[in-house]
Design a protein around this motif. Structure first.
Motif, short mmCIF file in Angstrom:
data_model
loop_
_atom_site.label_atom_id
_atom_site.label_comp_id
_atom_site.label_asym_id
_atom_site.label_seq_id
_atom_site.Cartn_x
_atom_site.Cartn_y
_atom_site.Cartn_z
N LEU A 1 10.84 -48.46 -23.42
CA LEU A 1 9.89 -49.44 -22.91
C LEU A 1 9.33 -49.01 -21.57
CD1 LEU A 1 8.45 -52.18 -22.82
CD2 LEU A 1 10.56 -53.17 -21.90
N THR A 2 10.21 -48.53 -20.70
CA THR A 2 9.76 -48.07 -19.37
C THR A 2 8.74 -46.95 -19.49
OG1 THR A 2 11.92 -48.65 -18.43
CG2 THR A 2 10.55 -47.14 -17.17
N ARG A 3 8.99 -46.04 -20.42
CA ARG A 3 8.07 -44.93 -20.63
C ARG A 3 6.75 -45.42 -21.22
NH1 ARG A 3 11.08 -40.51 -23.65
NH2 ARG A 3 10.79 -41.92 -25.41
N HIS A 4 6.83 -46.40 -22.12
CA HIS A 4 5.63 -46.96 -22.74
C HIS A 4 4.73 -47.68 -21.72
CE1 HIS A 4 3.05 -49.39 -25.36
NE2 HIS A 4 3.47 -50.45 -24.68
N ILE A 5 5.35 -48.37 -20.77
CA ILE A 5 4.59 -49.11 -19.76
C ILE A 5 3.63 -48.20 -19.00
CG2 ILE A 5 4.81 -50.35 -17.56
CD1 ILE A 5 5.48 -52.10 -19.89
N LEU A 6 3.99 -46.93 -18.88
CA LEU A 6 3.14 -45.98 -18.16
C LEU A 6 1.80 -45.78 -18.85
CD1 LEU A 6 5.83 -43.26 -17.24
CD2 LEU A 6 4.98 -45.14 -15.82
N THR A 7 1.74 -46.03 -20.16
CA THR A 7 0.47 -45.90 -20.87
C THR A 7 -0.50 -47.00 -20.45
OG1 THR A 7 1.23 -47.24 -22.75
CG2 THR A 7 1.66 -44.88 -22.84
N HIS A 8 0.03 -48.10 -19.95
CA HIS A 8 -0.82 -49.18 -19.47
C HIS A 8 -1.17 -49.02 -17.99
CE1 HIS A 8 -0.36 -51.33 -23.23
NE2 HIS A 8 0.96 -51.34 -23.09
N GLU B 1 0.35 -44.60 -14.57
CA GLU B 1 1.20 -43.94 -13.59
C GLU B 1 1.76 -42.64 -14.15
OE1 GLU B 1 5.28 -44.90 -11.01
OE2 GLU B 1 4.52 -46.31 -12.53
N LYS B 2 1.81 -41.61 -13.30
CA LYS B 2 2.35 -40.31 -13.68
C LYS B 2 3.37 -39.88 -12.62
CE LYS B 2 -1.84 -38.87 -16.13
NZ LYS B 2 -2.90 -37.84 -16.26
N PRO B 3 4.61 -40.32 -12.81
CA PRO B 3 5.61 -40.10 -11.76
C PRO B 3 6.22 -38.71 -11.72
CG PRO B 3 6.57 -41.31 -13.59
CD PRO B 3 5.12 -41.14 -13.92
N HIS B 4 5.95 -37.87 -12.73
CA HIS B 4 6.55 -36.54 -12.78
C HIS B 4 5.52 -35.50 -12.33
CE1 HIS B 4 9.94 -38.31 -14.96
NE2 HIS B 4 9.04 -38.95 -15.67
N SER B 5 5.75 -34.93 -11.15
CA SER B 5 4.76 -34.02 -10.55
C SER B 5 5.29 -32.60 -10.47
CB SER B 5 4.39 -34.50 -9.14
OG SER B 5 3.84 -35.79 -9.18
N CYS B 6 4.37 -31.65 -10.64
CA CYS B 6 4.69 -30.23 -10.50
C CYS B 6 4.72 -29.87 -9.02
CB CYS B 6 3.64 -29.38 -11.22
SG CYS B 6 3.84 -27.60 -10.97
N SER C 1 3.10 -38.28 -17.13
CA SER C 1 3.77 -39.57 -17.32
C SER C 1 5.20 -39.39 -17.81
CB SER C 1 2.99 -40.44 -18.30
OG SER C 1 2.90 -39.80 -19.57
N ARG C 2 5.51 -38.24 -18.41
CA ARG C 2 6.84 -37.98 -18.94
C ARG C 2 7.37 -36.66 -18.39
NH1 ARG C 2 6.15 -38.47 -25.30
NH2 ARG C 2 8.38 -37.93 -25.19
N ASN C 3 8.70 -36.55 -18.40
CA ASN C 3 9.33 -35.35 -17.86
C ASN C 3 9.19 -34.16 -18.80
OD1 ASN C 3 10.90 -34.03 -15.82
ND2 ASN C 3 12.67 -34.12 -17.18
N ALA C 4 9.16 -34.43 -20.11
CA ALA C 4 9.08 -33.34 -21.10
C ALA C 4 7.81 -32.50 -20.93
CB ALA C 4 9.17 -33.90 -22.51
N PRO C 5 6.60 -33.12 -20.82
CA PRO C 5 5.40 -32.31 -20.60
C PRO C 5 5.44 -31.53 -19.29
CG PRO C 5 4.82 -34.51 -21.34
CD PRO C 5 6.28 -34.52 -21.03
N LEU C 6 6.10 -32.07 -18.29
CA LEU C 6 6.23 -31.35 -17.02
C LEU C 6 7.02 -30.07 -17.20
CD1 LEU C 6 6.03 -31.01 -13.96
CD2 LEU C 6 8.00 -32.55 -13.72
N LYS C 7 8.12 -30.15 -17.97
CA LYS C 7 8.94 -28.95 -18.21
C LYS C 7 8.14 -27.88 -18.93
CE LYS C 7 13.48 -31.17 -18.31
NZ LYS C 7 14.69 -31.46 -19.12
N ILE C 8 7.33 -28.31 -19.92
CA ILE C 8 6.47 -27.34 -20.62
C ILE C 8 5.46 -26.72 -19.67
CG2 ILE C 8 4.73 -27.11 -22.43
CD1 ILE C 8 6.18 -29.33 -23.96
N HIS C 9 4.90 -27.56 -18.82
CA HIS C 9 3.92 -27.08 -17.84
C HIS C 9 4.53 -26.07 -16.88
CE1 HIS C 9 0.88 -27.16 -14.62
NE2 HIS C 9 1.90 -27.41 -13.80
N MET C 10 5.78 -26.29 -16.46
CA MET C 10 6.42 -25.40 -15.49
C MET C 10 6.58 -23.99 -16.02
SD MET C 10 6.82 -26.97 -12.69
CE MET C 10 7.87 -25.78 -11.88
N GLN C 11 6.59 -23.84 -17.35
CA GLN C 11 6.71 -22.50 -17.94
C GLN C 11 5.51 -21.64 -17.59
OE1 GLN C 11 7.35 -23.13 -22.12
NE2 GLN C 11 9.37 -24.11 -21.83
N MET C 12 4.37 -22.29 -17.31
CA MET C 12 3.17 -21.53 -16.92
C MET C 12 3.38 -20.84 -15.58
SD MET C 12 0.34 -24.45 -17.84
CE MET C 12 -0.90 -23.53 -16.91
#
Length: 291
Positions: A249-256, A259-264, A272-283
């Protein structure tokens, strides 16, 4: 509130009768009024003997003429001094016939005997639960009254028990007295330490009755049960979607909120989620292709 008649701490100085409440004692004292020529000028209580009045007056004057030769503590009555002396001598004349534990006072022995007899003379008038000690009943009654007399001076949180307040204060002081003997991790509560120890022992005492899966924490079992019941207790107030886990639910609320609390930390890109940040960090961490 049911009171055990055996515990009567208020004693009549004239005839020796005991009472559970001071109000009962005061009512009883009126029976001796006719044969008590010695009256207290402060509160009006009368006594049959001059020595009894003299002892009583000390409750008003604060006089304590009987002193302990060991530690210097002073008392208004010789009987109280004698009882105090047992602290220094270690004398415990009242022994349990069941387990041989001894006590310095007869009232302590009476209370102890309930551990053997199972007697619980103090009953809650609201829910019917019974207790072996009066103070436990008083503490229990706070559940029904909602009273929380112990306040935190830092954040104004209130608690039903002083012990709960003491534990809460550690959130402000940072004190963590419960340490793991394996990895030195420290915790505020002993219950948290017990749960942590299962990460070392592998113990999983909570079992699912449906699929027999076991868990280290009861909270994890409850969360798991929603996979069988289909229950989704966490609902979004914006779109009415519901979720089995609060984290979802907490993660879903971010779609409304957007908010994007996970920053590179490298380029500042936010997610908005930690998983996409981890993928991004591979770059940033991937080795450069050779020219």
């Amino acid at each position: 509130m049911h009171i055990n008649t055996e515990e009567k701490p208020y004693i009549c100085e004239v005839c020796g009768r005991t009472f559970a409440f001071n109000s009962y004692l005061q009512s009883h004292m009126q029976e001796h009024a006719m044969d008590k020529p010695y009256s207290c000028e402060v509160c009006g209580i009368s006594f049959a003997m001059d020595s009894q009045l003299e002892s009583h007056v000390r409750s008003h004057t604060g006089e304590k003429p009987y002193s302990c030769e060991v530690c210097g503590s002073a008392f208004s009555r010789t009987s109280t001094l004698k009882r105090h002396i047992q602290i220094h001598t270690g004398e415990k004349p009242y022994s349990c016939e069941v387990c041989s534990i001894s006590f310095s006072r007869k009232s302590y022995l009476k209370t102890h005997m309930r551990t053997h007899t199972g007697e619980r003379p103090y009953s809650c008038d609201v829910c019917g639960l019974s207790f072996s000690l009066s103070f436990i009943l008083k503490r229990h009654m706070l559940i029904h009254t909602g009273e929380k007399p112990y306040y935190c001076e830092v954040c104004d949180s209130s608690f039903a028990r002083n012990s709960q307040l003491k534990i809460h204060m550690r959130t402000h002081t940072g004190e963590k007295p419960n340490c793991c003997g394996v990895c030195n991790a420290a915790f505020i509560k002993t219950s948290a330490l017990k749960e942590h120890m299962r990460t070392h022992t592998g113990e999983k005492p909570y079992f699912c009755e449906v699929c027999n899966t076991s868990f280290a924490l009861n909270a994890n079992l409850k969360r798991h049960m929603t996979t069988h019941t289909g229950e989704r207790p966490f609902s979004c107030k914006v779109c009415d979607k519901s979720f089995a886990k609060k984290s979802n639910l907490t993660r879903h609320i971010l779609t409304h909120t957007g908010e994007k609390p996970h920053s590179c930390e490298v380029c500042g890109a936010a997610f908005s989620r930690n998983a996409p940040l981890k993928i991004h960090m591979q770059m940033h961490t991937a080795p450069l292709d050779p020219q």
